[in-house]
Scaffold this motif. Structure first.
Motif, short mmCIF file in Angstrom:
data_model
loop_
_atom_site.label_atom_id
_atom_site.label_comp_id
_atom_site.label_asym_id
_atom_site.label_seq_id
_atom_site.Cartn_x
_atom_site.Cartn_y
_atom_site.Cartn_z
N VAL A 186 59.11 29.49 -24.74
CA VAL A 186 58.12 30.41 -24.15
C VAL A 186 58.41 30.56 -22.71
CG1 VAL A 186 55.73 30.83 -23.78
CG2 VAL A 186 56.45 30.18 -26.01
N LEU A 187 58.48 29.42 -22.08
CA LEU A 187 58.41 29.46 -20.53
C LEU A 187 59.63 30.13 -20.10
CD1 LEU A 187 57.19 25.77 -19.94
CD2 LEU A 187 55.92 27.90 -19.21
N ARG A 188 60.85 29.99 -21.08
CA ARG A 188 61.97 30.60 -20.55
C ARG A 188 61.94 32.06 -20.54
NH1 ARG A 188 64.98 26.69 -23.34
NH2 ARG A 188 64.98 28.17 -25.50
N GLY A 189 60.92 32.68 -21.50
CA GLY A 189 60.81 34.06 -21.40
C GLY A 189 60.16 34.73 -20.31
N TYR A 190 59.47 33.89 -19.51
CA TYR A 190 58.75 34.01 -18.26
C TYR A 190 59.82 34.01 -17.05
CZ TYR A 190 54.29 34.68 -20.55
OH TYR A 190 53.16 35.07 -21.20
N GLN A 191 60.85 33.39 -17.28
CA GLN A 191 61.92 33.39 -16.22
C GLN A 191 62.66 34.61 -16.12
OE1 GLN A 191 63.67 29.62 -17.08
NE2 GLN A 191 62.16 28.40 -16.13
N GLU A 192 62.57 35.38 -17.26
CA GLU A 192 63.71 36.56 -17.28
C GLU A 192 63.16 37.78 -16.44
OE1 GLU A 192 64.19 36.92 -21.20
OE2 GLU A 192 65.17 35.24 -21.51
#
Length: 396
Positions: free
Chosen positions: A390-396
């Motif tokens: 989930v957190l990786r999705g906010y880094q994109e």
């Protein structure tokens, strides 16, 4: 849709037909499987005879192998539709075996990734219940959440066959299995992601040995096995060499979701027993159902059931559509395991001392819920995996 003889159940296309099929499965599990649980739990010849009788009755009633492919002798119920009956089927630990759906993961894996000879040799017999399968992945002294550390080794010989040496444990149903799918290292060293393969091992092969049973909170069914230079035919490699983790990933997504559906069925069983007990148990102050703290147990349990079920069915929908369901499966697995433990615990509390003894299935249901938080990946693994994704999705 009632049927007699070896007749296929029609694939339900409408809500009424789906509800009728679920009702038939519910009646079978409650009326035939649950009364046999003490015998089935005890194991031995009496359990084997009871299971044979249940399987024959399931075939006679047109309920055999509902989700397995029709060309293999199953009834071809798609996952999205099978999910509607899987809860009812899984309300008893023995339901999937009695109704012939327990080999779904192995049949799906072998059908997709087994070569033509493996499919021809085994799939129809597995679907018919004539051959039993199991899956061996975890090992003693190796973190079960990190298959890259697998120590079991398979070496390819000059004739193309494989020689497999290693030890596995917490292998469900290994003592009675005819075939076991083994995760082994065919190249590289432990910690390498590449070089892991899956091999289908006949359990009557020289060098295959069941070491011991591993009771979980006193209940059997898990086993430790040893492979001492077991020869496996070249064509019993499942998928491509080195592609085990990809195949295992497919299997784990569906397997965890199926277990979540069955845990929902078991939690519903505990909830029903709790409500029946609350109404029936009468003390000097009236029925237990009149006490607010009992009502709180009922409310919290119902809330857990009702909030977990949509999560699980969302995972089913994504898997059925061929979409990435890792987040949904992780959420479902943690929620369903916790929910089963919570509801079974509340039901035991309302039963009092009767909930601790052998006269109800509640100790077994609680045991399943507690073990579920470790087996098939501990809560912590799923929590961190989902959070990182989930957190990786906010880094994109």
């Amino acid at each position: 849709m009632e049927s007699r003889g070896h007749v296929r159940a029609d694939v339900p296309e409408h809500a009424a037909e789906a509800a009728e099929l679920r009702a038939r499965v519910t009646r079978f599990v409650r009326g035939r499987v649950m009364p046999c649980e003490p015998v089935l739990d005890a194991g031995g010849p009496a359990a084997a005879a009871a299971m044979r009788d249940l399987r024959n009755r399931a075939k006679e009633e047109g309920l055999w192998a509902l989700p397995l492919p029709m060309e293999l002798g199953g009834q071809g119920l798609p996952l999205s539709q099978y999910a509607q009956v899987a809860e009812a089927e899984g309300a008893s630990d023995h339901g999937p075996a009695a109704l012939g759906s327990s080999p779904l993961l192995d049949v799906t894996m072998l059908r997709r990734h087994g070569n033509a000879r493996v499919r021809e040799l085994y799939l129809k017999q597995v679907t018919a219940g004539e051959l039993r399968t199991c899956y061996a992945m975890t090992e003693p002294d190796v973190p079960g959440t990190d298959p890259r550390m697998t120590g079991t080794r398979a070496t390819q010989e000059a004739d193309g066959s494989w020689t497999v040496t290693g030890r596995k444990w917490f292998t469900s149903g290994a003592a009675d299995a005819d075939l076991v799918t083994v995760l082994a290292r065919t190249a590289g060293a432990p910690s390498d992601r590449e070089g892991l393969s899956l091999l289908l091992v006949p359990t009557d092969s020289p060098g295959f040995r069941v070491v011991r049973e591993l009771p979980v909170f006193g209940a059997g069914g898990q086993w430790e096995i040893e492979l001492d230079r077991v020869t496996v035919p070249a064509d019993h490699l499942i998928g491509e060499q080195g592609q085990a983790l990809t195949i295992a990933g497919e299997r784990l997504q569906m397997g965890r979701t199926l277990r979540c559906l069955r845990w929902l069925g078991q939690a519903q069983r505990a909830f029903d027993l709790m409500c029946e007990r609350a109404n029936a148990r009468v003390g000097s102050r009236g029925p237990l159902a009149g006490h607010q703290l009992v009502q709180q147990h009922i409310f919290e349990s119902l809330l857990a059931l009702r909030t977990t079920r949509p999560l699980v069915h969302e995972a089913v929908s994504r898997i059925d559509a061929g979409l990435d369901a890792r987040t949904e499966v992780g959420l479902s697995k943690v929620a369903a395991a916790r929910m089963l433990q919570q509801v079974a615990d509340a039901a035991i509390q309302i039963h009092g001392s009767a909930g601790l003894g052998p006269d109800t299935p509640l100790p077994a249901l609680f045991r399943t819920g507690r073990a579920a938080r470790i087996l098939d990946g501990p809560d912590e693994l799923h929590i961190t995996s989902v959070a990182r994704r989930v957190l990786r999705g906010y880094q994109e």
